[in-house]
Design a protein around this motif. Sequence first.
Motif, PDB file in Angstrom:
ATOM      1  N   LYS A 204     -17.180  17.318 -24.290  1.00 46.50           N
ATOM      2  CA  LYS A 204     -17.561  17.111 -22.626  1.00 46.50           C
ATOM      3  C   LYS A 204     -19.096  17.377 -22.609  1.00 46.50           C
ATOM      4  O   LYS A 204     -19.723  16.373 -21.796  1.00 46.50           O
ATOM      5  CB  LYS A 204     -16.827  18.121 -22.007  1.00 46.50           C
ATOM      6  CG  LYS A 204     -15.342  17.601 -21.560  1.00 46.50           C
ATOM      7  CD  LYS A 204     -14.642  18.388 -20.253  1.00 46.50           C
ATOM      8  CE  LYS A 204     -14.862  19.782 -20.359  1.00 46.50           C
ATOM      9  NZ  LYS A 204     -14.306  20.523 -19.119  1.00 46.50           N
ATOM     10  N   TYR A 205     -19.497  18.368 -23.106  1.00 43.93           N
ATOM     11  CA  TYR A 205     -21.320  18.667 -22.930  1.00 43.93           C
ATOM     12  C   TYR A 205     -21.870  17.451 -23.759  1.00 43.93           C
ATOM     13  O   TYR A 205     -22.967  16.946 -22.919  1.00 43.93           O
ATOM     14  CB  TYR A 205     -21.346  19.946 -23.550  1.00 43.93           C
ATOM     15  CG  TYR A 205     -20.766  21.344 -22.970  1.00 43.93           C
ATOM     16  CD1 TYR A 205     -20.228  20.960 -21.670  1.00 43.93           C
ATOM     17  CD2 TYR A 205     -20.576  22.319 -23.504  1.00 43.93           C
ATOM     18  CE1 TYR A 205     -19.638  22.078 -21.106  1.00 43.93           C
ATOM     19  CE2 TYR A 205     -19.946  23.368 -22.786  1.00 43.93           C
ATOM     20  CZ  TYR A 205     -19.512  23.274 -21.589  1.00 43.93           C
ATOM     21  OH  TYR A 205     -18.851  24.510 -21.299  1.00 43.93           O
TER      22      TYR A 205
ATOM     23  N   ILE B  62     -26.789  11.891 -19.097  1.00 39.17           N
ATOM     24  CA  ILE B  62     -28.154  12.257 -18.275  1.00 39.17           C
ATOM     25  C   ILE B  62     -28.952  11.388 -19.031  1.00 39.17           C
ATOM     26  O   ILE B  62     -30.163  10.935 -18.312  1.00 39.17           O
ATOM     27  CB  ILE B  62     -28.017  13.831 -18.429  1.00 39.17           C
ATOM     28  CG1 ILE B  62     -27.264  14.443 -17.715  1.00 39.17           C
ATOM     29  CG2 ILE B  62     -29.641  13.996 -18.260  1.00 39.17           C
ATOM     30  CD1 ILE B  62     -27.150  16.052 -17.908  1.00 39.17           C
ATOM     31  N   GLU B  63     -29.180  11.205 -20.294  1.00 36.55           N
ATOM     32  CA  GLU B  63     -30.221  10.554 -20.772  1.00 36.55           C
ATOM     33  C   GLU B  63     -30.155   8.981 -20.513  1.00 36.55           C
ATOM     34  O   GLU B  63     -31.138   8.497 -20.171  1.00 36.55           O
ATOM     35  CB  GLU B  63     -30.191  10.747 -22.389  1.00 36.55           C
ATOM     36  CG  GLU B  63     -30.684  11.960 -22.874  1.00 36.55           C
ATOM     37  CD  GLU B  63     -30.933  12.182 -24.180  1.00 36.55           C
ATOM     38  OE1 GLU B  63     -32.006  13.139 -24.555  1.00 36.55           O
ATOM     39  OE2 GLU B  63     -30.539  11.157 -24.841  1.00 36.55           O
ATOM     40  N   ASP B  64     -29.140   8.525 -20.477  1.00 36.75           N
ATOM     41  CA  ASP B  64     -29.036   7.215 -20.124  1.00 36.75           C
ATOM     42  C   ASP B  64     -29.404   6.954 -18.586  1.00 36.75           C
ATOM     43  O   ASP B  64     -29.886   5.772 -18.304  1.00 36.75           O
ATOM     44  CB  ASP B  64     -27.520   6.390 -20.224  1.00 36.75           C
ATOM     45  CG  ASP B  64     -26.900   6.401 -21.594  1.00 36.75           C
ATOM     46  OD1 ASP B  64     -28.072   6.599 -22.586  1.00 36.75           O
ATOM     47  OD2 ASP B  64     -25.804   6.414 -22.172  1.00 36.75           O
TER      48      ASP B  64
ATOM     49  N   ALA C  28     -30.077  15.999 -13.214  1.00 41.04           N
ATOM     50  CA  ALA C  28     -29.372  16.302 -14.464  1.00 41.04           C
ATOM     51  C   ALA C  28     -28.414  17.155 -14.174  1.00 41.04           C
ATOM     52  O   ALA C  28     -27.101  17.092 -14.616  1.00 41.04           O
ATOM     53  CB  ALA C  28     -30.448  16.744 -15.500  1.00 41.04           C
ATOM     54  N   ASP C  29     -28.575  18.088 -13.357  1.00 39.12           N
ATOM     55  CA  ASP C  29     -27.608  19.267 -13.111  1.00 39.12           C
ATOM     56  C   ASP C  29     -26.436  18.726 -12.217  1.00 39.12           C
ATOM     57  O   ASP C  29     -25.160  18.960 -12.332  1.00 39.12           O
ATOM     58  CB  ASP C  29     -28.049  20.537 -12.336  1.00 39.12           C
ATOM     59  CG  ASP C  29     -27.055  21.574 -11.740  1.00 39.12           C
ATOM     60  OD1 ASP C  29     -26.283  22.029 -13.000  1.00 39.12           O
ATOM     61  OD2 ASP C  29     -26.984  21.965 -10.862  1.00 39.12           O
ATOM     62  N   ALA C  30     -26.921  17.583 -11.146  1.00 41.65           N
ATOM     63  CA  ALA C  30     -25.930  17.264 -10.441  1.00 41.65           C
ATOM     64  C   ALA C  30     -24.540  16.644 -11.381  1.00 41.65           C
ATOM     65  O   ALA C  30     -23.570  16.167 -11.230  1.00 41.65           O
ATOM     66  CB  ALA C  30     -26.474  15.958  -9.481  1.00 41.65           C
TER      67      ALA C  30
ATOM     68  N   LYS D 128     -20.158  17.353 -12.975  1.00 47.11           N
ATOM     69  CA  LYS D 128     -18.780  16.436 -13.104  1.00 47.11           C
ATOM     70  C   LYS D 128     -18.201  16.900 -14.348  1.00 47.11           C
ATOM     71  O   LYS D 128     -16.982  16.725 -14.519  1.00 47.11           O
ATOM     72  CB  LYS D 128     -19.229  15.263 -13.010  1.00 47.11           C
ATOM     73  CG  LYS D 128     -20.006  14.746 -12.056  1.00 47.11           C
ATOM     74  CD  LYS D 128     -20.389  13.000 -12.002  1.00 47.11           C
ATOM     75  CE  LYS D 128     -21.012  12.707 -10.682  1.00 47.11           C
ATOM     76  NZ  LYS D 128     -21.605  11.372 -11.096  1.00 47.11           N
ATOM     77  N   TYR D 129     -18.834  17.789 -15.235  1.00 50.44           N
ATOM     78  CA  TYR D 129     -18.249  18.022 -16.672  1.00 50.44           C
ATOM     79  C   TYR D 129     -18.119  19.476 -16.692  1.00 50.44           C
ATOM     80  O   TYR D 129     -17.150  20.055 -17.635  1.00 50.44           O
ATOM     81  CB  TYR D 129     -19.148  17.666 -17.873  1.00 50.44           C
ATOM     82  CG  TYR D 129     -19.103  16.112 -17.585  1.00 50.44           C
ATOM     83  CD1 TYR D 129     -18.544  15.269 -18.594  1.00 50.44           C
ATOM     84  CD2 TYR D 129     -20.181  15.457 -17.082  1.00 50.44           C
ATOM     85  CE1 TYR D 129     -18.645  14.013 -18.577  1.00 50.44           C
ATOM     86  CE2 TYR D 129     -20.346  14.161 -17.006  1.00 50.44           C
ATOM     87  CZ  TYR D 129     -19.726  13.418 -17.755  1.00 50.44           C
ATOM     88  OH  TYR D 129     -19.923  12.083 -17.816  1.00 50.44           O
TER      89      TYR D 129
END
Length: 295
Positions: free
Chosen positions: A154-155, A162-164, A173-175, A179-180
């Motif tokens: 999942k990570y 995040i990169e996409d 990024a934290d937001a 979700k994961y």
Amino acid sequence: MIGYPSLRMLTRRAFTTSTAKHTVPLAYKLHEFPKVGSADGPPILFMHGLFGSKQNNRSISKALARDLNRLVYAIDLRNHGESPHDIRHDYTAMAEDVEGFIMEKSLEQPALIGHSMGAKVAMTVALRNPQTVSALIPVDNSPIDATLKSDFGKYVQAMRVIEDAKISRQSDADAILQKYEEALPIRQFLLTNLTRSPDTKAVKFRIPIKTLADSLDHLGDFPFRDPDEARYEGPTLFVRGTKSHYVADEALPLIGRFFPRFELLDIESGHWVISEKPEEFRKGVVDFLQRQLSS
């Protein structure tokens, strides 16, 4: 040359080598002991887990250097932190890197501490070259083939998202990561891998996500199968989180065959033993390593 009670000296010729060996130079942070004079024991090598780095072990490394009066090398394993990236990511390759580091720094019988992935690296080094390791402390992992927790997959997925997204703020990024993963400490741990692209200003991960993703299926494996063919008979402390499943009671007999002098330290925590219960971990390690010098 510094003498250590009851310890034989490391020689370069003692290392097992591989004809296909391709090591990478490991980045590290040296934590020096505060007292004037010689060290009270051999140096310590501290190895992090998957998606970690030497920064994760900074506080505990400082504490161990202080309390044990020893040099502590916190290292970045390949494909992590500031160490080089390589398409190969398995325990034999990582162990060869560590062996190369020990030879390069002319370290005399270091004690090895490793958490999770780093624990299997430390065990692999000890089984490959038992005469070169003064003590072994694997933290919440076993010398068995086991499936990694699905969390790690999942990570990786979250990192790709995040990169996409090509975002520029860590808060964004934290937001996405929320979700994961609900736990803030784990999110903060993962986000320590973020860097900013000098060209686009977007955040990206400094670890090679594809390489590590391709390696996940094998990171639950262990390169040794038969304790009759490889054994480390030096002092060993297995530290396990009682709320974790990585060191099950069923694994203890096999652990005893690979590491016949092992002791077990249970700490009431999950898999992230060092960050969850740093003081209990520190006390356990200090007591164990001090006893080895006085025995």
